[in-house]
Design a protein around this motif. Structure first.
Motif, PDB file in Angstrom:
ATOM      1  N   ARG A   1      -4.416  -5.405  -7.791  1.00  0.00           N
ATOM      2  CA  ARG A   1      -4.780  -6.797  -6.713  1.00  0.00           C
ATOM      3  C   ARG A   1      -5.310  -7.639  -7.520  1.00  0.00           C
TER       4      ARG A   1
ATOM      5  N   ARG B   1     -15.970  -5.429   0.930  1.00  0.00           N
ATOM      6  CA  ARG B   1     -14.752  -4.683   0.948  1.00  0.00           C
ATOM      7  C   ARG B   1     -14.694  -3.807   2.431  1.00  0.00           C
TER       8      ARG B   1
ATOM      9  N   SER C   1      -3.237 -12.373  -2.189  1.00  0.00           N
ATOM     10  CA  SER C   1      -3.675 -13.182  -1.095  1.00  0.00           C
ATOM     11  C   SER C   1      -2.406 -14.049  -0.671  1.00  0.00           C
TER      12      SER C   1
ATOM     13  N   ASP D   1       0.879  -1.141  -0.077  1.00  0.00           N
ATOM     14  CA  ASP D   1       0.107   0.046   0.000  1.00  0.00           C
ATOM     15  C   ASP D   1       0.954   1.226   0.096  1.00  0.00           C
TER      16      ASP D   1
ATOM     17  N   GLN E   1      -2.015 -12.867   3.091  1.00  0.00           N
ATOM     18  CA  GLN E   1      -2.627 -13.884   3.948  1.00  0.00           C
ATOM     19  C   GLN E   1      -1.425 -14.881   4.221  1.00  0.00           C
TER      20      GLN E   1
HETATM   21  P1  TYD Z   1      -5.917  -1.845  -1.662  1.00  0.00           P
HETATM   22  O1  TYD Z   1      -7.415  -1.365  -2.399  1.00  0.00           O
HETATM   23  O2  TYD Z   1      -4.770  -1.927  -2.445  1.00  0.00           O
HETATM   24  O3  TYD Z   1      -5.845  -0.653  -0.559  1.00  0.00           O
HETATM   25  P2  TYD Z   1      -5.959   0.933  -0.810  1.00  0.00           P
HETATM   26  O4  TYD Z   1      -7.267   1.180  -0.439  1.00  0.00           O
HETATM   27  O5  TYD Z   1      -5.085   1.454   0.415  1.00  0.00           O
HETATM   28  O6  TYD Z   1      -5.403   1.375  -2.067  1.00  0.00           O
HETATM   29  O7  TYD Z   1      -6.387  -3.147  -0.867  1.00  0.00           O
HETATM   30  C1  TYD Z   1      -6.874  -3.153   0.422  1.00  0.00           C
HETATM   31  C2  TYD Z   1      -6.258  -4.104   1.473  1.00  0.00           C
HETATM   32  O8  TYD Z   1      -6.276  -5.402   1.029  1.00  0.00           O
HETATM   33  C3  TYD Z   1      -4.648  -4.021   1.283  1.00  0.00           C
HETATM   34  O9  TYD Z   1      -4.096  -3.625   2.435  1.00  0.00           O
HETATM   35  C4  TYD Z   1      -4.332  -5.311   0.741  1.00  0.00           C
HETATM   36  C5  TYD Z   1      -5.223  -6.123   1.342  1.00  0.00           C
HETATM   37  N1  TYD Z   1      -5.571  -7.401   0.330  1.00  0.00           N
HETATM   38  C6  TYD Z   1      -5.181  -8.637   1.053  1.00  0.00           C
HETATM   39  O10 TYD Z   1      -4.753  -8.849   2.249  1.00  0.00           O
HETATM   40  N2  TYD Z   1      -5.289  -9.787   0.422  1.00  0.00           N
HETATM   41  C7  TYD Z   1      -5.884 -10.035  -0.872  1.00  0.00           C
HETATM   42  O11 TYD Z   1      -6.156 -10.954  -1.467  1.00  0.00           O
HETATM   43  C8  TYD Z   1      -6.079  -8.655  -1.523  1.00  0.00           C
HETATM   44  C9  TYD Z   1      -6.753  -8.493  -2.796  1.00  0.00           C
HETATM   45  C10 TYD Z   1      -5.970  -7.586  -0.913  1.00  0.00           C
END
Ligand code: TYD
Length: 212
Positions: free
Chosen positions: A94, A48, A99, A10, A103
């Motif tokens: 993403r 989300r 993941s 991020d 994760q």
């Molecule tokens: P993101 O949209 O990139 O964040 P931002 O709103 O700050 O641009 O993603 C939201 C969060 O979700 C990010 O911290 C990463 C996390 N994430 C996971 O942990 N696992 C996943 O499979 C995905 C797709 C995102």
């Protein structure tokens, strides 16, 4: 049709480079959809909220993984596969590599489980190109702090994880980019100037004969 995914910590500048790619595709008259995970569909965007919020009950690591995968399955069925079948490019913020990074490496869930669930959720829809914007954990943090100040926001639930968590996430992305699947990855130094990043991406798309 090309399915292109952007990955990184991020604050690595995915959005800015995706905007540049959108401008390029528009100039070339290419039909595309821009989307993101978690999100991309109405249900995905609703779910989300439960993943990024800092208030309320937090999902446990296994529940969190399943939520990301549920959002992904809906995204593939409702948006990604139909768009590709209709001749549109898909550019996505993403996908499965997140993941594995967040994760498996971050939360330390077995990578085998994450890969199995990724396969179930994607149902064979893989990206043709994964653009990794690689950035140090410290630089990503500085950029997030600047962005948060400008927007009057604060770090979300995942962004507020300990520094070690983000180090594991970054290492996982780099390791994935070096894996058997390396030909699908383009690793860019996110410290570079945006014009430079755009040029490198454009070169890659030309090399693959996707654009003129
Ligand atoms: P993101 O949209 O990139 O964040 P931002 O709103 O700050 O641009 O993603 C939201 C969060 O979700 C990010 O911290 C990463 C996390 N994430 C996971 O942990 N696992 C996943 O499979 C995905 C797709 C995102």
């Amino acid at each position: 049709m090309p399915f292109i995914v952007f990955e990184g910590l991020d604050g690595s500048g995915k959005s800015s480079l995706m905007e540049r790619l959108e401008e390029l595709l528009k100039r070339q008259g290419i039909d595309y959809v821009r989307t993101r995970e978690p999100g991309g569909t109405l249900l995905g965007e609703e779910l989300r909220h439960f993943l990024v919020r800092t208030q309320g009950e937090a999902p446990t690591p296994r529940a969190e993984l399943l939520l990301y995968e549920a959002i992904r399955a809906q995204h593939v069925d409702r948006l990604i596969r139909p768009a590709l079948q209709n001749g549109r490019w898909v550019i996505c913020d993403r996908y499965v590599a997140s993941s594995i990074a967040f994760q498996a490496a971050g939360r330390q869930i077995s990578e085998e489980w994450v890969r199995t669930l990724n396969d179930f959720a994607t149902d064979g829809v893989f990206p043709d190109l994964v653009v990794l914007l690689d950035l140090s954990v410290a630089a990503a943090k500085r950029r997030r702090e600047k962005r948060n100040r400008e927007r009057g926001e604060s770090d979300d639930r995942i962004e507020s994880e300990a520094e070690q968590f983000h180090h594991r996430v970054r290492e996982s992305f780099l390791e994935q980019a070096r894996s058997a699947d390396a030909a699908r990855w383009l690793v860019l130094d996110a410290e570079a100037e945006i014009n430079q990043l755009q040029m490198l991406l454009e070169q890659e798309l030309k090399r693959r004969d996707w654009i003129k």
